[in-house]
Design a protein around this motif. Sequence first.
Motif, PDB file in Angstrom:
ATOM      1  N   GLU A 226       0.808  -1.232   0.000  1.00  0.00           N
ATOM      2  CA  GLU A 226       0.000   0.000   0.000  1.00  0.00           C
ATOM      3  C   GLU A 226       0.838   1.277   0.000  1.00  0.00           C
ATOM      4  O   GLU A 226       0.573   2.177  -0.798  1.00  0.00           O
ATOM      5  CB  GLU A 226      -0.993  -0.024   1.163  1.00  0.00           C
ATOM      6  CG  GLU A 226      -2.118  -1.016   0.923  1.00  0.00           C
ATOM      7  CD  GLU A 226      -3.110  -1.092   2.079  1.00  0.00           C
ATOM      8  OE1 GLU A 226      -2.860  -0.508   3.155  1.00  0.00           O
ATOM      9  OE2 GLU A 226      -4.142  -1.765   1.897  1.00  0.00           O
TER      10      GLU A 226
ATOM     11  N   ASN B  52      -0.246  -2.245  -7.226  1.00  0.00           N
ATOM     12  CA  ASN B  52      -1.474  -3.029  -7.366  1.00  0.00           C
ATOM     13  C   ASN B  52      -1.106  -4.505  -7.379  1.00  0.00           C
ATOM     14  O   ASN B  52       0.051  -4.882  -7.594  1.00  0.00           O
ATOM     15  CB  ASN B  52      -2.309  -2.603  -8.578  1.00  0.00           C
ATOM     16  CG  ASN B  52      -1.653  -2.937  -9.901  1.00  0.00           C
ATOM     17  OD1 ASN B  52      -1.052  -3.996 -10.063  1.00  0.00           O
ATOM     18  ND2 ASN B  52      -1.786  -2.044 -10.868  1.00  0.00           N
ATOM     19  N   LEU B  53      -2.094  -5.326  -7.158  1.00  0.00           N
ATOM     20  CA  LEU B  53      -1.886  -6.767  -7.021  1.00  0.00           C
ATOM     21  C   LEU B  53      -1.244  -7.385  -8.261  1.00  0.00           C
ATOM     22  O   LEU B  53      -0.301  -8.170  -8.163  1.00  0.00           O
ATOM     23  CB  LEU B  53      -3.224  -7.443  -6.708  1.00  0.00           C
ATOM     24  CG  LEU B  53      -3.195  -8.928  -6.432  1.00  0.00           C
ATOM     25  CD1 LEU B  53      -2.406  -9.228  -5.163  1.00  0.00           C
ATOM     26  CD2 LEU B  53      -4.605  -9.462  -6.301  1.00  0.00           C
ATOM     27  N   THR B  54      -1.735  -7.013  -9.413  1.00  0.00           N
ATOM     28  CA  THR B  54      -1.234  -7.591 -10.668  1.00  0.00           C
ATOM     29  C   THR B  54       0.238  -7.270 -10.878  1.00  0.00           C
ATOM     30  O   THR B  54       1.041  -8.156 -11.185  1.00  0.00           O
ATOM     31  CB  THR B  54      -2.065  -7.086 -11.867  1.00  0.00           C
ATOM     32  OG1 THR B  54      -3.433  -7.421 -11.635  1.00  0.00           O
ATOM     33  CG2 THR B  54      -1.594  -7.692 -13.169  1.00  0.00           C
TER      34      THR B  54
ATOM     35  N   ARG C 255      -1.478 -13.896  -9.244  1.00  0.00           N
ATOM     36  CA  ARG C 255      -2.261 -12.936  -8.459  1.00  0.00           C
ATOM     37  C   ARG C 255      -2.929 -13.657  -7.291  1.00  0.00           C
ATOM     38  O   ARG C 255      -3.018 -13.133  -6.191  1.00  0.00           O
ATOM     39  CB  ARG C 255      -3.342 -12.275  -9.326  1.00  0.00           C
ATOM     40  CG  ARG C 255      -2.783 -11.327 -10.360  1.00  0.00           C
ATOM     41  CD  ARG C 255      -3.885 -10.714 -11.229  1.00  0.00           C
ATOM     42  NE  ARG C 255      -4.607  -9.715 -10.456  1.00  0.00           N
ATOM     43  CZ  ARG C 255      -5.905  -9.790 -10.124  1.00  0.00           C
ATOM     44  NH1 ARG C 255      -6.633 -10.820 -10.499  1.00  0.00           N
ATOM     45  NH2 ARG C 255      -6.479  -8.852  -9.424  1.00  0.00           N
TER      46      ARG C 255
ATOM     47  N   SER D 128      -2.582 -12.729  -3.444  1.00  0.00           N
ATOM     48  CA  SER D 128      -3.820 -12.355  -2.772  1.00  0.00           C
ATOM     49  C   SER D 128      -4.046 -13.193  -1.515  1.00  0.00           C
ATOM     50  O   SER D 128      -4.456 -12.679  -0.469  1.00  0.00           O
ATOM     51  CB  SER D 128      -5.001 -12.514  -3.727  1.00  0.00           C
ATOM     52  OG  SER D 128      -6.210 -12.212  -3.064  1.00  0.00           O
TER      53      SER D 128
END
Length: 119
Positions: A21, A26-28, A38, A42
Amino acid sequence: MLKRGMKPSHPGRILKNLYIEPLGLNLTFAARNLGVTRKTLSLILNEHQGISAEMALRLAKAFKTTPESWMNLQYNFDLWEASQKVNLAKIVVFKKMKMAPEAKAAPKITKKSSLKKSA
């Protein structure tokens, strides 16, 4: 030393709050850079999966930390979780037993005697 009353943070929470953060990842993008799916990332970030030694190496490289720091986070979390589940009340400390003179040595088992089949 781990304090028994305080639950350590899951390594995924630390990864998410202190690295992902704040860096605006971003996750990707983060998963692709780490060389994982991912879904794998995750699961870690959402505290459903722990950090493996392989992942610790990847995280250490990506965030300029050490693999040991990630493994220690996971170790402390796992040990605390286990301490909440395992009942140690009935386990006693082993002590060296005094043997009677006639029971000084246990009988030796040889290959021949251990291979014999009973009829």
